[in-house]
Design an enzyme around this catalytic site. Structure first.
Site, PDB file in Angstrom:
ATOM      1  N   ARG A  27     -11.997 -14.722 -10.091  1.00  0.00           N
ATOM      2  CA  ARG A  27     -11.020 -15.145  -9.078  1.00  0.00           C
ATOM      3  C   ARG A  27     -10.030 -14.047  -8.719  1.00  0.00           C
ATOM      4  O   ARG A  27      -8.854 -14.328  -8.479  1.00  0.00           O
ATOM      5  CB  ARG A  27     -10.219 -16.375  -9.553  1.00  0.00           C
ATOM      6  CG  ARG A  27     -11.053 -17.602  -9.786  1.00  0.00           C
ATOM      7  CD  ARG A  27     -10.862 -18.607  -8.661  1.00  0.00           C
ATOM      8  NE  ARG A  27     -11.697 -19.761  -8.914  1.00  0.00           N
ATOM      9  CZ  ARG A  27     -11.246 -20.982  -9.149  1.00  0.00           C
ATOM     10  NH1 ARG A  27      -9.966 -21.233  -9.099  1.00  0.00           N
ATOM     11  NH2 ARG A  27     -12.079 -21.960  -9.380  1.00  0.00           N
ATOM     12  N   ARG A  31      -4.947 -16.929  -4.963  1.00  0.00           N
ATOM     13  CA  ARG A  31      -3.575 -17.294  -4.598  1.00  0.00           C
ATOM     14  C   ARG A  31      -2.467 -16.471  -5.227  1.00  0.00           C
ATOM     15  O   ARG A  31      -1.339 -16.521  -4.777  1.00  0.00           O
ATOM     16  CB  ARG A  31      -3.346 -18.773  -4.933  1.00  0.00           C
ATOM     17  CG  ARG A  31      -3.966 -19.693  -3.912  1.00  0.00           C
ATOM     18  CD  ARG A  31      -3.942 -21.119  -4.390  1.00  0.00           C
ATOM     19  NE  ARG A  31      -4.783 -21.254  -5.574  1.00  0.00           N
ATOM     20  CZ  ARG A  31      -5.069 -22.415  -6.156  1.00  0.00           C
ATOM     21  NH1 ARG A  31      -4.557 -23.523  -5.684  1.00  0.00           N
ATOM     22  NH2 ARG A  31      -5.858 -22.457  -7.200  1.00  0.00           N
ATOM     23  N   ARG A  40      -5.241 -17.025   4.162  1.00  0.00           N
ATOM     24  CA  ARG A  40      -5.578 -18.445   4.034  1.00  0.00           C
ATOM     25  C   ARG A  40      -4.771 -19.286   5.022  1.00  0.00           C
ATOM     26  O   ARG A  40      -5.311 -20.218   5.631  1.00  0.00           O
ATOM     27  CB  ARG A  40      -5.291 -18.886   2.607  1.00  0.00           C
ATOM     28  CG  ARG A  40      -5.629 -20.312   2.273  1.00  0.00           C
ATOM     29  CD  ARG A  40      -5.236 -20.514   0.815  1.00  0.00           C
ATOM     30  NE  ARG A  40      -5.523 -21.840   0.310  1.00  0.00           N
ATOM     31  CZ  ARG A  40      -4.700 -22.875   0.444  1.00  0.00           C
ATOM     32  NH1 ARG A  40      -3.572 -22.747   1.121  1.00  0.00           N
ATOM     33  NH2 ARG A  40      -5.028 -24.033  -0.088  1.00  0.00           N
ATOM     34  N   ASP A  77     -17.185 -20.194  -2.824  1.00  0.00           N
ATOM     35  CA  ASP A  77     -16.944 -21.168  -3.882  1.00  0.00           C
ATOM     36  C   ASP A  77     -18.280 -21.666  -4.399  1.00  0.00           C
ATOM     37  O   ASP A  77     -19.288 -21.593  -3.690  1.00  0.00           O
ATOM     38  CB  ASP A  77     -16.113 -22.345  -3.361  1.00  0.00           C
ATOM     39  CG  ASP A  77     -15.497 -23.123  -4.520  1.00  0.00           C
ATOM     40  OD1 ASP A  77     -14.456 -22.681  -5.030  1.00  0.00           O
ATOM     41  OD2 ASP A  77     -16.078 -24.149  -4.920  1.00  0.00           O
ATOM     42  N   TYR A 154     -19.854 -31.953 -10.449  1.00  0.00           N
ATOM     43  CA  TYR A 154     -19.023 -32.265  -9.281  1.00  0.00           C
ATOM     44  C   TYR A 154     -19.742 -33.225  -8.341  1.00  0.00           C
ATOM     45  O   TYR A 154     -19.122 -34.091  -7.728  1.00  0.00           O
ATOM     46  CB  TYR A 154     -18.657 -30.978  -8.534  1.00  0.00           C
ATOM     47  CG  TYR A 154     -17.624 -30.156  -9.265  1.00  0.00           C
ATOM     48  CD1 TYR A 154     -16.270 -30.476  -9.189  1.00  0.00           C
ATOM     49  CD2 TYR A 154     -17.987 -29.066 -10.052  1.00  0.00           C
ATOM     50  CE1 TYR A 154     -15.315 -29.734  -9.860  1.00  0.00           C
ATOM     51  CE2 TYR A 154     -17.047 -28.319 -10.734  1.00  0.00           C
ATOM     52  CZ  TYR A 154     -15.708 -28.654 -10.641  1.00  0.00           C
ATOM     53  OH  TYR A 154     -14.767 -27.924 -11.316  1.00  0.00           O
TER      54      TYR A 154
END
Ligand code: CP3
Length: 353
Positions: A27, A31, A40, A77, A154
């Protein structure tokens, strides 16, 4: 084909000599970087960012503009596959990923099909192609996918979970249904990773984030067996060069020997295991990637240096180590702490080579 100017990552993954220990961070585009948050915001949402190859390429390169990293990882992702299968991925603000149509009914499970990456996942392949052009041989580009089991978690649960109780209930009550999902996922993941390789990914990584929550027996049957199937179907060489593969199972320390045996070139380690001990168990077979606790990056430059040196020293002399975190970087990480980490790895690691 353009020659890589920095192939330290590839060499370390193949356990060939390197002048220092290469480093990248799971990652690494994300962020904690103000420039990521800006792009973003411009995209409107995380999913729109993923689906715009121009912007995905832009954020792929952002961490490399700041830090002397030894790899880029395509910005995307793991949930792109279930999204392309029609499950309706969305991100509720502050709540992580969710699916509109989780897989619960037998009829929906039987109707599940592997997506064609060239159509429904074309935006990822375009991002890979554009990132390769933008990188211009600076460092290798890593492509990735979730493991068949982690994707199934998921898809069935419909969102993240602390215990994935719905998935485990299916595993024990209707193992045939879970096996069917995993089998479709294994085909989907293999095709998707091969399409990324075809589009320019020079290394591929499989993220098995939730395999570690399984029982010993269930891990082999429901996670490892399907990751092995993916490994068996991977394209191993492109333009005459080996395309190394990395398998990361969070919480997989108990099963290192079996993971090292499925045909991957490297095994990713979380922070719960000593990397030196891991090396003596499997180091003759695979390279190791990891394994700094990502929380260390929330501390001071002195603590970061100390802990990074501890990981490097524990691995010890010789090639076969790719420095990384034991899981993704926290969004609260100060970027200057990443700079301190990379600097330490680069300077301190030369003594081991
Ligand atoms: O490493 C990189 O820089 C490449 C990008 C990358 C992302 N997700 C971007 C992302 C990679 C390799 C992933 C993998 C991923 N995604 C995994 C496996 C690795 C792991 O972390 O265990 C998983 C389980 C996912 C699913 C996912 N995507 C979750 C659970 C979340 C929410 C997490 C959170 O911190 O809120 C995401 C969103 C996501 N994927 C973000 C990023 C940068 C944050 C999105 C945002 O900008 O708001």
């Amino acid at each position: 084909m353009l020659k890589l100017r920095n192939d330290t990552l590839i060499r370390a993954l193949l356990r060939q000599p390197t002048p220092y220990t290469p480093v990248w961070l799971m990652r690494q585009a994300g962020r904690y970087l103000p420039e990521y948050r800006q792009t973003r915001a411009r995209a409107g949402s995380f999913l729109k960012l993923c689906k715009s190859p121009d912007m995905a390429c832009e954020v792929t390169l952002q961490p490399l503009e700041r830090f002397p990293l030894d790899a880029a990882i395509v910005f995307s992702d793991i949930l792109t596959i279930p999204d392309a299968m029609g499950l309706g991925l969305y991100f509720a603000d502050g709540e992580g990923p969710k699916f509109e149509r989780p897989l619960r009914e037998e009829s929906a499970i039987r109707a599940l099909a592997a997506p064609d990456p060239d159509t429904t996942l074309r935006y990822v392949l375009d991002a890979v192609r554009q990132a390769r052009v933008a990188l211009d041989g600076r460092v290798p580009l890593i492509g990735f996918s979730g493991s068949p089991f982690t994707l199934a978690c998921y898809m069935i649960e419909g969102q993240g979970s602390s215990d994935f109780a719905t998935v485990k209930s299916m595993l024990y009550r209707r193992p045939d249904l879970l096996h069917h999902i995993l089998s479709v996922n294994a085909t989907a993941v293999t095709t998707y990773l091969n399409a990324q390789i075809e589009s320019g990914a020079q290394v591929v990584m499989l993220f098995d984030t939730w395999g570690g929550m399984l029982s010993h027996a269930a891990y082999d049957e429901f996670s490892l067996a399907y990751s092995k199937r993916v490994m068996a179907g991977l394209t191993r060489e492109r333009d005459g060069l080996r395309v190394p593969s990395i398998v990361f199972t969070k919480g997989g320390g108990n099963w290192l020997e079996s993971i090292a045996d499925i045909g991957c070139d490297a095994v990713g380690l979380d922070w719960t295991i000593d990397i030196g001990a891991a090396r003596s168990r499997v180091g003759a077979k695979v390279a190791l990637q990891g394994n700094l606790d990502p929380a260390v990056l929330l501390s001071s430059a002195a603590a970061i240096r100390h802990e990074a040196e501890r990981v490097l020293t524990s691995f010890g002399n010789g090639s076969g180590h790719v420095f990384n975190l034991g899981h993704g970087i926290s969004q609260y990480t100060p970027p200057e702490n990443v700079a301190a980490l990379i600097e330490t790895v680069r300077s301190f690691s030369t003594r081991f080579h």
